[in-house]
Design an enzyme around this catalytic site. Structure first.
Site, PDB file in Angstrom:
ATOM      1  CB  CYS A 167       5.919  -2.144   9.650  1.00 55.71           C
ATOM      2  SG  CYS A 167       4.617  -2.015   8.425  1.00 55.71           S
ATOM      3  CD  GLU A 172       0.643  -0.662   2.450  1.00 55.98           C
ATOM      4  OE1 GLU A 172       1.864  -0.524   2.325  1.00 55.98           O
ATOM      5  OE2 GLU A 172       0.080  -1.768   2.338  1.00 55.98           O
ATOM      6  CG  HIS A 178       9.575  -4.562  -2.213  1.00 59.85           C
ATOM      7  ND1 HIS A 178       8.716  -3.829  -3.000  1.00 59.85           N
ATOM      8  CD2 HIS A 178       9.011  -4.621  -0.990  1.00 59.85           C
ATOM      9  CE1 HIS A 178       7.659  -3.490  -2.274  1.00 59.85           C
ATOM     10  NE2 HIS A 178       7.810  -3.962  -1.054  1.00 59.85           N
ATOM     11  NE  ARG A 232       8.290  -5.630   2.923  1.00 62.37           N
ATOM     12  CZ  ARG A 232       9.054  -4.863   3.701  1.00 62.37           C
ATOM     13  NH1 ARG A 232       9.985  -5.417   4.454  1.00 62.37           N
ATOM     14  NH2 ARG A 232       8.886  -3.563   3.729  1.00 62.37           N
TER      15      ARG A 232
HETATM   16  C1  PEP Z   1       5.347  -0.026   3.324  1.00 58.52           C
HETATM   17  O1  PEP Z   1       4.745   0.210   2.285  1.00 58.52           O
HETATM   18  O2  PEP Z   1       5.826   0.867   4.061  1.00 58.52           O
HETATM   19  C2  PEP Z   1       5.552  -1.418   3.764  1.00 58.52           C
HETATM   20  C3  PEP Z   1       6.047  -1.695   4.937  1.00 58.52           C
HETATM   21  O3  PEP Z   1       5.253  -2.400   2.887  1.00 58.52           O
HETATM   22  P1  PEP Z   1       6.116  -2.782   1.581  1.00 58.52           P
HETATM   23  O4  PEP Z   1       7.396  -2.013   1.645  1.00 58.52           O
HETATM   24  O5  PEP Z   1       6.327  -4.247   1.609  1.00 58.52           O
HETATM   25  O6  PEP Z   1       5.241  -2.350   0.467  1.00 58.52           O
HETATM   26 MG    MG Z   2       3.549  -1.336   1.348  1.00 58.61          MG
END
Ligand code: PEP
Ligand code: MG
Length: 759
Positions: free
Chosen positions: A679, A608, A366, A473
């Site tokens: 995304c 996901e 992240h 987010r």
């Molecule tokens: C993902 O998992 O691709 C996503 C967009 O969410 P995050 O990266 O916040 O887990």
């Molecule tokens: Mg994710």
């Protein structure tokens, strides 16, 4: 004889505390001769040359004059053979082996019995250790011992090698030389700046070096800290007298006395005089003294090393209280750390932060995603990053190649300064696309949205020319607080986002914490956090958190009417219907409170988790849209922890298996007429853009920093070309082939500069 594990631990521990690599190697050689009752030991290390060469770095029992003079290519001689085959050799008459090459003037003919093992880390042969005897073959236990030791030493040797170069303070060695470190690409771009290591405070090992000019305030704060600890210890001894026997209380006083005067104090003064600040000077003194105790054979005395470290911690805590928490961040701050958190990022004023270099994490961590959002380069998962020694050093960060140059020399600086100009030219060209719609060459319109989450990235998001927010987010505002935000606080945050993008869709994702997104005030201890309590699983188990958040979202939407809600980590229908039930209940409540019928926002599910791919039609029937999260989808499909630098090389969202799962999602969504977008980070990767469009998706959401690059790619290709490329990519079996296919396509349009430094 002590057990094998004990002997191993002692050697590995000593090596990891060695001040430099030479000291470490000599120590290993000496200890091996004693532990394995051998006559000689030689250690060769691999050079950085291409092709690499093995060079003799340490030897005991043979003529020491040969150190540094004996070299072997891979495959040359027995040492080269061990390295080339990555396999150990155990011989009773080494000179009779067909590959044997005598080391002249070494005296090794006296020791024909030879056992040699490679030192390997991450498939790379770092060197070879060989032990020799005059007679008596090495037995299986010896072989097992040496092999186990070599596996454990690999990391320590890498560590000592990189850290040894940076012993700048009080070292007799010359000033540190330029050092290139390699990790994985976290966020594209390049930067030249000053490394800043945030001070984590109370852990001796985590104290960074810091050059000082004025010694006096450092000496004063050190003296004050010592005095305070002495006072505390004396008071504790008094208090304990009632409940503890006299000899236990005496321990407190003994600690206090150790701080009266003597080597612990004097050595620290000396280090401060040499120009390091007091916490790091104290760190080194404590480590040195603890080490002397550890070396002692007597177990009682060896244990005293822990007392010294305890005392070290006590003084350090006081010292840190004395230090001002305020850091004067340079204009071009490169944030460097073992593990950089979202809160660390928030500490640096946004206009000062120009890059991130982290010892842990990967391109889909992240923090890397946030670097993307802020448009700054990031290098993640750098093994053996000499964090403590980097504070204040100049650093060149190459976020494309995933490498950094610490204390760069003139050549590297000149090379990257020249790239800077090319980067500027590329940036200018990209900026000209800002207000242009994204059409492919054959006139297909592609919708581009931004991923957001920081207040700081709202303005860049808006300025990037995005058509809305495809993923907000919401966990980030939760992470930078020390308690759950109230409904009112959330209302303010969401209103601000919705208002900023009024007239454009804004997708607010419900809280997705857990995994690698911890909340300090909601600790979760799990063996497998990514497979555990995460995202929707937590919020459904804690409806009070979910309901508060949905209330804040729905209220914030009044007057803006651009809210869409996205649910993370959906693994099946039940989670969806439970979430929908709560959302509708909250809407009814607000309707009742306000006496009006609010508009129900569009609700979508993240795809996901692999199970969602296989149930895509069931899921689509319950929602208004789906959004593919390629970061987690890749992690779960390939069984590769997105945050683990050891397996970062295996993490590829361009893996044909991931592409097939995405195509299956698109086909299912099409059958139910459900809009689908992407995304995850793949949407912002110029190579990923071609793959996503080629599979039939026309809506992408990405970090603001990636948007114009994506637009450039879209405008340079026709959709039909991208469809053809995708049908080829999907037949490939290896992610590297897929990458090559798309890299060649980019290069054919002269767009290589979008994915590598310079043009
Ligand atoms: C993902 O998992 O691709 C996503 C967009 O969410 P995050 O990266 O916040 O887990
Ligand atoms: Mg994710």
């Amino acid at each position: 004889m002590p057990s094998m594990i004990y002997r191993l631990q002692r050697i590995v521990q000593d090596v990891s505390r060695s001040p430099d690599i030479q000291h470490a190697l000599d120590l290993i050689a000496q200890r091996l001769i004693a532990d394995l009752v051998a006559d000689a030991c030689t250690i060769f290390l691999t050079t950085q040359d291409d092709p690499p060469v093995l060079i003799l770095k340490s030897c005991f029992g043979l003529n020491p004059d040969i150190i540094g003079k004996v070299t072997r290519k891979f495959g040359q001689g027995l040492i080269g053979l061990i390295a080339a085959r990555a396999e150990s050799i155990n011989l009773i008459k080494a000179p009779e082996h067909k590959d044997f090459i005598l080391m002249p003037n070494s005296g090794e003919t006296d020791f024909p019995v030879l056992l040699g093992v490679p030192i390997i880390s991450h498939r790379k042969v770092l060197g070879v250790i060989a032990i020799q005897r005059a007679q008596k073959v090495f037995n299986e236990d010896d072989e097992a011992f040496l092999t186990t030791l070599a596996t454990q030493l690999a990391a320590s040797i890498e560590h000592a090698e990189s850290h040894g170069r940076f012993r700048a303070f009080g070292s007799e060695k010359p000033e540190p030389a330029m050092h290139m470190v390699k990790g994985v690409a976290g966020s594209p771009g390049m930067a030249i700046g000053e490394a800043i290591v945030l001070n984590r405070g109370v852990n001796l090992e985590a104290v960074p070096d810091k050059r000082i000019v004025d010694r006096r305030p450092e000496i004063k704060s050190f003296d004050d800290a010592i005095r305070k600890v002495q006072d505390d210890l004396t008071q504790q001894a008094e208090r304990m007298r009632a409940s503890l026997p006299e000899e236990e209380c005496a321990l407190f006083l003994a600690y206090a006395q150790m701080l009266n005067s003597g080597p612990l104090i004097d050595d620290t003064y000396k280090r401060i005089e040499q120009g390091n600040w007091s916490p790091a000077s104290w760190r080194d003194t404590v480590e040195e003294h603890a080490h002397v105790f550890e070396q002692m054979e007597d177990e009682y005395l060896a244990e005293r090393a822990n007392d010294i470290r305890d005392l070290g911690g006590l003084v350090l805590r006081k010292l840190m209280l004395e230090q001002s928490p305020y850091i004067d961040f340079p204009d071009r701050t490169v944030l460097v750390g073992d593990e950089i958190s979202v809160t660390d990022l928030a500490e640096v004023p946004p206009d000062c932060l120009c890059a991130i270099v982290s010892a842990h994490g990967s391109g889909s961590s992240h923090v890397a995603i946030l670097a993307h959002a802020l448009g700054i380069p990031a290098v993640m998962g750098v093994p053996n990053l000499p964090v403590q020694q980097m504070n204040g050093l100049k650093i060149v960060v190459d976020g494309y190649g995933g490498c950094a140059y610490i204390d760069p020399d003139e050549n590297v600086l000149a090379e990257y300064s020249a790239y800077f100009e090319e980067e500027e030219a590329i940036e200018q060209d990209l900026l000209s696309l800002k207000n242009e719609p994204a059409f492919t060459l054959d006139h297909h319109r592609i919708a581009l949205y931004v991923n957001s989450g920081l207040m700081a990235d709202l303005t860049p998001s808006l300025r990037s020319g995005a058509e809305g927010v495809g993923l907000y987010r919401t966990e980030i505002p939760f992470q930078v607080r020390d308690r759950f935000p109230t409904e009112e606080e959330q209302f303010q945050i969401y209103s601000n986002v919705l208002k900023t993008f009024r007239g454009m869709p804004v997708v607010l994702r419900t809280l997705d914490v857990g995994g690698d997104k911890p909340l300090s005030y909601f600790p979760i201890k799990e063996a497998n956090p990514f497979l555990g309590w995460r995202g929707i699983r937590i919020t459904l188990d804690h409806p009070e958190i979910f309901i508060t958040q949905i209330r804040a979202m729905l209220r914030a939407n009044i007057g803006n009417d651009n809210l869409q809600i996205l649910l993370p980590m959906i693994s099946g229908r039940a989670e969806l219907s439970d979430s929908l039930f709560l959302i509708h209940r909250v809407k009814d409540e607000i309707d009742e409170e306000m006496g009006r019928d609010l508009q129900t926002p569009q609700i979508g599910a993240m795809i996901e988790v692999p199970s969602a791919v296989y149930q895509i039609e069931d899921i689509c029937r319950l929602v208004d849209f789906v959004s593919i999260g390629t970061n987690d989808l890749t992690q779960y499909l390939l069984a590769v922890d997105r945050n683990n630098e050891n397996v970062a090389g295996l993490f590829s969202s361009l893996h044909p298996a991931v592409l097939k799962a995405m195509r299956q999602t698109v086909e299912g969504a099409n059958r139910t007429d459900t809009p689908v977008s992407v995304c995850g980070e793949l949407a912002g990767d110029p190579l990923g853009v071609m793959a996503i469009l080629g599979m039939g998706i026309d809506s992408l959401s990405m970090s603001a920093g990636s948007l114009l690059r994506a637009k450039k790619v879209i405008k340079s290709f026709s959709l039909s070309d991208m469809e053809t490329m995708f049908s080829e990519a999907i037949t490939m079996s290896d992610p590297s082939e897929v990458r090559e296919l798309y890299i060649n396509a980019l290069d054919s349009k002269g767009l290589g500069g979008l994915i590598r430094v310079g043009k």
